[in-house]
Enzyme design. Sequence first.
Site, PDB file in Angstrom:
ATOM      1  N   CYS A 113     -24.952 -35.342   5.253  1.00 41.92           N
ATOM      2  CA  CYS A 113     -25.428 -36.101   6.403  1.00 41.92           C
ATOM      3  C   CYS A 113     -26.026 -37.410   5.909  1.00 41.92           C
ATOM      4  O   CYS A 113     -26.122 -37.646   4.700  1.00 41.92           O
ATOM      5  CB  CYS A 113     -26.433 -35.309   7.239  1.00 41.92           C
ATOM      6  N   CYS A 115     -28.953 -38.881   7.633  1.00 40.26           N
ATOM      7  CA  CYS A 115     -30.264 -39.155   8.229  1.00 40.26           C
ATOM      8  C   CYS A 115     -31.406 -39.314   7.210  1.00 40.26           C
ATOM      9  O   CYS A 115     -32.397 -39.978   7.506  1.00 40.26           O
ATOM     10  CB  CYS A 115     -30.611 -38.108   9.283  1.00 40.26           C
ATOM     11  N   CYS A 123     -28.192 -39.878  12.221  1.00 39.76           N
ATOM     12  CA  CYS A 123     -27.156 -39.272  11.379  1.00 39.76           C
ATOM     13  C   CYS A 123     -25.906 -40.154  11.262  1.00 39.76           C
ATOM     14  O   CYS A 123     -24.871 -39.692  10.775  1.00 39.76           O
ATOM     15  CB  CYS A 123     -26.808 -37.881  11.897  1.00 39.76           C
ATOM     16  N   LYS A 189     -24.134 -26.890  16.447  1.00 39.13           N
ATOM     17  CA  LYS A 189     -25.500 -27.254  16.053  1.00 39.13           C
ATOM     18  C   LYS A 189     -26.189 -27.920  17.238  1.00 39.13           C
ATOM     19  O   LYS A 189     -25.719 -28.935  17.750  1.00 39.13           O
ATOM     20  CB  LYS A 189     -25.464 -28.213  14.858  1.00 39.13           C
ATOM     21  N   ARG A 199     -37.720 -31.905   8.985  1.00 36.70           N
ATOM     22  CA  ARG A 199     -37.771 -33.376   8.998  1.00 36.70           C
ATOM     23  C   ARG A 199     -38.994 -33.888   8.246  1.00 36.70           C
ATOM     24  O   ARG A 199     -38.953 -34.965   7.660  1.00 36.70           O
ATOM     25  CB  ARG A 199     -37.724 -33.894  10.442  1.00 36.70           C
ATOM     26  N   ARG A 211     -31.745 -36.917  18.911  1.00 35.04           N
ATOM     27  CA  ARG A 211     -30.369 -36.639  18.522  1.00 35.04           C
ATOM     28  C   ARG A 211     -29.546 -36.004  19.655  1.00 35.04           C
ATOM     29  O   ARG A 211     -28.489 -35.440  19.420  1.00 35.04           O
ATOM     30  CB  ARG A 211     -30.353 -35.707  17.308  1.00 35.04           C
ATOM     31  N   GLU A 227     -17.325 -26.750  20.455  1.00 34.36           N
ATOM     32  CA  GLU A 227     -17.601 -27.490  19.205  1.00 34.36           C
ATOM     33  C   GLU A 227     -17.077 -26.705  18.001  1.00 34.36           C
ATOM     34  O   GLU A 227     -16.487 -27.270  17.088  1.00 34.36           O
ATOM     35  CB  GLU A 227     -19.103 -27.724  19.046  1.00 34.36           C
ATOM     36  N   LYS A 242     -26.414 -23.008  14.709  1.00 34.78           N
ATOM     37  CA  LYS A 242     -27.718 -23.463  14.246  1.00 34.78           C
ATOM     38  C   LYS A 242     -28.506 -24.045  15.404  1.00 34.78           C
ATOM     39  O   LYS A 242     -27.938 -24.871  16.125  1.00 34.78           O
ATOM     40  CB  LYS A 242     -27.499 -24.526  13.168  1.00 34.78           C
ATOM     41  N   SER A 268     -35.856 -24.257   9.758  1.00 31.76           N
ATOM     42  CA  SER A 268     -37.232 -24.441   9.290  1.00 31.76           C
ATOM     43  C   SER A 268     -38.271 -23.999  10.316  1.00 31.76           C
ATOM     44  O   SER A 268     -39.263 -23.348   9.969  1.00 31.76           O
ATOM     45  CB  SER A 268     -37.452 -25.910   8.926  1.00 31.76           C
TER      46      SER A 268
HETATM   47  C1  PBG Z   1     -29.552 -33.069   8.949  1.00 35.48           C
HETATM   48  C2  PBG Z   1     -30.015 -31.650   9.051  1.00 35.48           C
HETATM   49  C3  PBG Z   1     -31.087 -31.137   9.795  1.00 35.48           C
HETATM   50  C4  PBG Z   1     -31.185 -29.791   9.465  1.00 35.48           C
HETATM   51  C5  PBG Z   1     -30.161 -29.511   8.571  1.00 35.48           C
HETATM   52  N1  PBG Z   1     -29.430 -30.664   8.334  1.00 35.48           N
HETATM   53  C6  PBG Z   1     -32.073 -31.815  10.689  1.00 35.48           C
HETATM   54  C7  PBG Z   1     -31.629 -32.491  11.906  1.00 35.48           C
HETATM   55  O1  PBG Z   1     -30.481 -32.388  12.353  1.00 35.48           O
HETATM   56  O2  PBG Z   1     -32.472 -33.207  12.438  1.00 35.48           O
HETATM   57  C8  PBG Z   1     -32.229 -28.847   9.970  1.00 35.48           C
HETATM   58  C9  PBG Z   1     -32.538 -27.688   9.078  1.00 35.48           C
HETATM   59  C10 PBG Z   1     -33.818 -26.983   9.374  1.00 35.48           C
HETATM   60  O3  PBG Z   1     -34.554 -27.295  10.333  1.00 35.48           O
HETATM   61  O4  PBG Z   1     -34.113 -26.060   8.612  1.00 35.48           O
HETATM   62  N2  PBG Z   1     -28.689 -33.488   9.913  1.00 35.48           N
HETATM   63 ZN    ZN Z   2     -28.458 -35.801   9.935  1.00 36.18          ZN
END
Ligand code: PBG
Ligand code: ZN
Length: 327
Positions: A113, A115, A123, A189, A199, A211, A227, A242, A268
Site C-alpha cells: 500500500c 498510505c 492509499c 476490506k 494507524r 477512506r 469485491e 477485513k 489492530s
Molecule cells: C493499509 C492498511 C491498513 C491496515 C492494513 N493495511 C490501514 C488502513 O487501511 O487504514 C489495517 C490493519 C489493522 O488495523 O490491524 N492500507
Molecule cells: Zn493504505
Amino acid sequence: MVRLRRLRRTETIRNMFAMDVPSRDRFIWPVFLVEGKGRKEAISSMPGQFRWSIDRLVKEFPAGVKAVLLFGQTEGEKDEVGSGAADPGGVVQRAIPKLKRAFPELAVFTDVCLCAYTSHGHCGPHDADGDIDNDAACEMLARVAVSHARAGADGVAPSAMMDGQIAAIRAALDDEGVSKTLLIAYSTKFASTMYGPFREAENSAPSQGDRQGYQASYRDPDTAVRESLVDEEEGADALMVKPALWYLDLIGRVRSRTLLPVMAYNVSGEYAMIHAASKAGFCELYPAARESLYAIFRAGATQVISYWAPYYDEIFQTANQTNRRLR
Ligand code: PBG
Ligand code: ZN
C-alpha cells in the site's frame, strides 16, 4: 429425552466432540518495521506489539511463528504518490532477504500500500478533482509489489482497495518474471473504525478526509462480496475479509462463493479491544482471545492474520493459565 449435556459431560468427552484446535500453521503475524538498529518500540494502543528494526526482529523473532506480514514506513520524505514504497532500499525490501536467510522456513508476506509513504496518508495519489486517482495508484502498487517480489517475498498483499489492483499487479509480476509470488488480495476490506491502533503504529492516518471512497461500505454487504469475486477473476491466489470479528457473516458468505482460501484479518482494534477489556477486568485476556479466534475460524476463515500469533502457546495450550506476563 434429548440430553445434549451428554456430549459435554467430561473434559475428555468435550475434547472428543470439539472442532480441531486451529493449528499454528494457519496464523500470520503482522509486523511493523522501522529503520535503524536495535529498535523495539512499544505501541501504546497495542500491548505486546512493537515497531521493530530489522536486526532486533531477527534477534528476538518469536519461536513458533510460521508466517509474517510485513508493514514498512519511512521517517524520510513522503510525497504525493508515495514513491518511497517502491524503493528497493526500503525497510521492507531489505528485511525480506534477511528474514529468509535467518529463517528459511518462514513464509514472508508483505503489505502493498502507499498510505505510510504518501504525504497526505491516503492509499493513492490525488487526481485533478482531488479524488484518489485509481489508475495512478494501481501503477504505483504494481511497482511496489514487484519490488517486494524481487526482494524474495513469498507473497504480496495489496490493501489499497483500488479497482483493478489485482489485475495490474498480476500482469506486472508476470512481465517482470516474478510469477512464483503469491498474490493475496485484501479483497473485502471495509472502511472501519477498527484500524486506529494500526494507524498510530504506522503513522498512516489520512491527514484529511477518510477512506470511505475506496474501502468497502459495511452498509452494502452485497457489493462487499462482489469485491472478493472480482479479485478472484483478476487472478488473486487468496482472498481476505477485513476486519474479522464484526464481519463473520462476510467471511461465511465469501467462503460459500469461492474455492480460493479466505483469509481473515483480525485487525489492530480487535486486538486492542480485548486487551482493554481485560485490563478493565471485564474478561481474562487469553481466554477471550481464544474465544474470538475460534469465532473467526468457525465462520469459515481458512487462515488468520493476527497480532495474537506470537502468543499462540498462551492462548491455545495454557488457556487456563491467564496470568503469564506478555513478552
Ligand atoms: C493499509 C492498511 C491498513 C491496515 C492494513 N493495511 C490501514 C488502513 O487501511 O487504514 C489495517 C490493519 C489493522 O488495523 O490491524 N492500507
Ligand atoms: Zn493504505
